[in-house]
Design a protein around this motif. Structure first.
Motif, PDB file in Angstrom:
ATOM      1  N   LEU A 148     -65.216  34.506  10.853  1.00  0.00           N
ATOM      2  CA  LEU A 148     -66.791  33.664  11.425  1.00  0.00           C
ATOM      3  C   LEU A 148     -67.547  33.234  10.251  1.00  0.00           C
ATOM      4  CD1 LEU A 148     -68.513  31.562  13.427  1.00  0.00           C
ATOM      5  CD2 LEU A 148     -69.821  34.484  13.973  1.00  0.00           C
ATOM      6  N   THR A 149     -67.962  31.731   9.818  1.00  0.00           N
ATOM      7  CA  THR A 149     -69.198  31.355   8.828  1.00  0.00           C
ATOM      8  C   THR A 149     -69.708  30.679  10.304  1.00  0.00           C
ATOM      9  OG1 THR A 149     -67.796  29.859   8.338  1.00  0.00           O
ATOM     10  CG2 THR A 149     -67.863  32.300   7.171  1.00  0.00           C
ATOM     11  N   CYS A 150     -70.927  30.163   9.196  1.00  0.00           N
ATOM     12  CA  CYS A 150     -71.932  29.535  10.544  1.00  0.00           C
ATOM     13  C   CYS A 150     -72.929  29.160   9.109  1.00  0.00           C
ATOM     14  CB  CYS A 150     -72.526  30.063  11.201  1.00  0.00           C
ATOM     15  SG  CYS A 150     -73.751  29.044  12.063  1.00  0.00           S
ATOM     16  N   HIS A 151     -72.957  27.937   8.699  1.00  0.00           N
ATOM     17  CA  HIS A 151     -73.761  27.310   8.056  1.00  0.00           C
ATOM     18  C   HIS A 151     -75.075  26.662   8.988  1.00  0.00           C
ATOM     19  CE1 HIS A 151     -72.095  28.214   4.901  1.00  0.00           C
ATOM     20  NE2 HIS A 151     -71.509  27.684   5.560  1.00  0.00           N
ATOM     21  N   GLY A 152     -76.278  27.053   9.861  1.00  0.00           N
ATOM     22  CA  GLY A 152     -77.179  26.799  10.545  1.00  0.00           C
ATOM     23  C   GLY A 152     -78.362  25.994   9.952  1.00  0.00           C
ATOM     24  N   ASP A 153     -79.498  25.449   9.998  1.00  0.00           N
ATOM     25  CA  ASP A 153     -80.624  25.504  10.320  1.00  0.00           C
ATOM     26  C   ASP A 153     -81.496  26.634   9.948  1.00  0.00           C
ATOM     27  OD1 ASP A 153     -80.774  25.507  12.682  1.00  0.00           O
ATOM     28  OD2 ASP A 153     -81.543  23.304  12.988  1.00  0.00           O
ATOM     29  N   ASN A 154     -81.207  27.665   9.484  1.00  0.00           N
ATOM     30  CA  ASN A 154     -82.249  28.680   9.703  1.00  0.00           C
ATOM     31  C   ASN A 154     -83.614  28.323   9.113  1.00  0.00           C
ATOM     32  OD1 ASN A 154     -79.454  29.441   8.813  1.00  0.00           O
ATOM     33  ND2 ASN A 154     -80.735  30.481  10.448  1.00  0.00           N
ATOM     34  N   GLU A 155     -84.073  27.365   8.636  1.00  0.00           N
ATOM     35  CA  GLU A 155     -85.082  27.043   7.709  1.00  0.00           C
ATOM     36  C   GLU A 155     -85.913  26.891   9.434  1.00  0.00           C
ATOM     37  OE1 GLU A 155     -83.580  23.105   8.411  1.00  0.00           O
ATOM     38  OE2 GLU A 155     -82.596  25.322   7.677  1.00  0.00           O
ATOM     39  N   VAL A 156     -85.605  26.133  10.420  1.00  0.00           N
ATOM     40  CA  VAL A 156     -86.246  25.664  11.997  1.00  0.00           C
ATOM     41  C   VAL A 156     -86.252  27.707  12.604  1.00  0.00           C
ATOM     42  CG1 VAL A 156     -85.917  25.217  14.000  1.00  0.00           C
ATOM     43  CG2 VAL A 156     -85.293  23.282  11.521  1.00  0.00           C
ATOM     44  N   ASP A 157     -85.024  28.849  12.833  1.00  0.00           N
ATOM     45  CA  ASP A 157     -85.548  29.589  12.997  1.00  0.00           C
ATOM     46  C   ASP A 157     -84.055  29.981  13.526  1.00  0.00           C
ATOM     47  OD1 ASP A 157     -84.664  28.241  15.879  1.00  0.00           O
ATOM     48  OD2 ASP A 157     -86.419  29.134  16.762  1.00  0.00           O
ATOM     49  N   ASP A 158     -83.894  30.609  13.513  1.00  0.00           N
ATOM     50  CA  ASP A 158     -82.736  31.936  14.742  1.00  0.00           C
ATOM     51  C   ASP A 158     -81.590  30.840  15.572  1.00  0.00           C
ATOM     52  OD1 ASP A 158     -82.958  32.789  11.812  1.00  0.00           O
ATOM     53  OD2 ASP A 158     -82.923  34.752  12.696  1.00  0.00           O
ATOM     54  N   PRO A 187     -84.435  44.021  29.225  1.00  0.00           N
ATOM     55  CA  PRO A 187     -86.151  43.470  28.739  1.00  0.00           C
ATOM     56  C   PRO A 187     -86.569  44.128  27.281  1.00  0.00           C
ATOM     57  CG  PRO A 187     -86.313  44.999  30.495  1.00  0.00           C
ATOM     58  CD  PRO A 187     -85.261  44.370  30.923  1.00  0.00           C
ATOM     59  N   PHE A 188     -87.199  43.160  26.527  1.00  0.00           N
ATOM     60  CA  PHE A 188     -87.489  43.793  24.989  1.00  0.00           C
ATOM     61  C   PHE A 188     -89.233  44.526  25.173  1.00  0.00           C
ATOM     62  CE2 PHE A 188     -83.386  42.529  24.190  1.00  0.00           C
ATOM     63  CZ  PHE A 188     -83.074  42.999  23.253  1.00  0.00           C
ATOM     64  N   LEU A 189     -89.136  46.138  24.609  1.00  0.00           N
ATOM     65  CA  LEU A 189     -90.517  45.855  24.399  1.00  0.00           C
ATOM     66  C   LEU A 189     -91.329  45.288  22.917  1.00  0.00           C
ATOM     67  CD1 LEU A 189     -90.894  50.064  25.188  1.00  0.00           C
ATOM     68  CD2 LEU A 189     -90.799  47.829  26.302  1.00  0.00           C
ATOM     69  N   ASP A 209     -85.582  36.901  17.065  1.00  0.00           N
ATOM     70  CA  ASP A 209     -85.952  37.210  18.126  1.00  0.00           C
ATOM     71  C   ASP A 209     -85.434  38.105  19.133  1.00  0.00           C
ATOM     72  OD1 ASP A 209     -87.195  35.976  20.368  1.00  0.00           O
ATOM     73  OD2 ASP A 209     -87.614  34.045  19.573  1.00  0.00           O
ATOM     74  N   THR A 210     -85.917  38.941  19.879  1.00  0.00           N
ATOM     75  CA  THR A 210     -85.073  39.448  20.793  1.00  0.00           C
ATOM     76  C   THR A 210     -85.374  37.706  21.714  1.00  0.00           C
ATOM     77  OG1 THR A 210     -87.124  40.242  21.881  1.00  0.00           O
ATOM     78  CG2 THR A 210     -86.402  41.836  20.115  1.00  0.00           C
ATOM     79  N   GLN A 211     -85.057  36.767  22.593  1.00  0.00           N
ATOM     80  CA  GLN A 211     -85.155  36.157  23.359  1.00  0.00           C
ATOM     81  C   GLN A 211     -83.417  36.058  22.770  1.00  0.00           C
ATOM     82  OE1 GLN A 211     -88.091  33.340  23.876  1.00  0.00           O
ATOM     83  NE2 GLN A 211     -89.352  34.617  25.144  1.00  0.00           N
TER      84      GLN A 211
END
Length: 197
Positions: free
Chosen positions: A55-65, A122-124, A132-134
């Motif tokens: 797996l490879t992914c090039h994404g817009d991580n400058e926005v977020d994950d 649920p995450f604490l 981001d845990t969501q």
């Protein structure tokens, strides 16, 4: 029969190339999502599922994950659906209650063809490092819907967010490994009274 799938997914937000082998023998996975924590989780998933995942992914991580995480879930789900074909001979159902230190997670899957994610984890904390845990739920939902898997995921115990997330991905790997395994007593049968999944 080889159960292998290749998926390429390119959008304005991500460029993903993925190869999945459900029966890899001793092959090693290679995972580069551009998201460090997701690399870790998918490595655990592949290892505990005994899957080979390239797996490879090039994404817009400058926005977020978010986009990378959701789109990888989509691509991985589509790869499972393709690799399984008509699902002849599989066990179809599996479940596990998996401990990870103080964390305890229940995962149950049905390769029903009716994708759905029933999630109660649920995450604490809101973050694990920068992740981001969501996004754990976003990944699981995207995977389940696109794989055609009914997925139930529930936290039974746990305080540490890293441990809870790790338990989720390990549990999903173990459950999927059992569900996709060929049942030698029914290897030529579709595991449904309907005759199709």
């Amino acid at each position: 029969m080889e159960r292998i799938a290749e998926v390429k997914r390119t959008t304005a937000e991500t460029d993903i190339s993925l190869k999945l082998n459900l029966d890899p023998g001793l092959a090693e996975s290679s995972i580069d999502t551009g998201v460090g924590f997701l690399n870790h989780m998918l490595t655990l998933f592949a290892k505990h599922g005994s899957f080979e995942l390239q797996l490879t992914c090039h994404g817009d991580n400058e926005v977020d994950d978010h986009h990378s995480t959701e789109d990888i879930g989509i691509a991985l789900g589509k790869a499972f659906a393709e690799a399984l074909g008509d699902k002849r001979g599989i066990h179809r159902y599996a479940s596990i209650i998996l401990p990870m230190d103080e964390a305890l997670v229940l995962c149950a899957v049905d390769l029903s063809g009716r994708g759905g994610c029933y999630y109660d984890v649920p995450f604490l904390t809101e973050k694990i490092g920068t992740f981001d845990t969501q996004l754990v739920e976003e990944f699981m939902r995207a995977f389940a819907v696109n794989a055609g898997v009914t997925l139930h995921l529930k936290k039974l115990d746990g305080i540490n967010s890293h441990h809870v997330s790790e338990a989720c991905f390990k549990a999903l790997g173990h459950a999927m490994k059992e569900a996709v395994a060929i049942d030698p007593m029914h290897a030529e049968e579709i595991p449904s009274t309907k005759g199709t999944l």
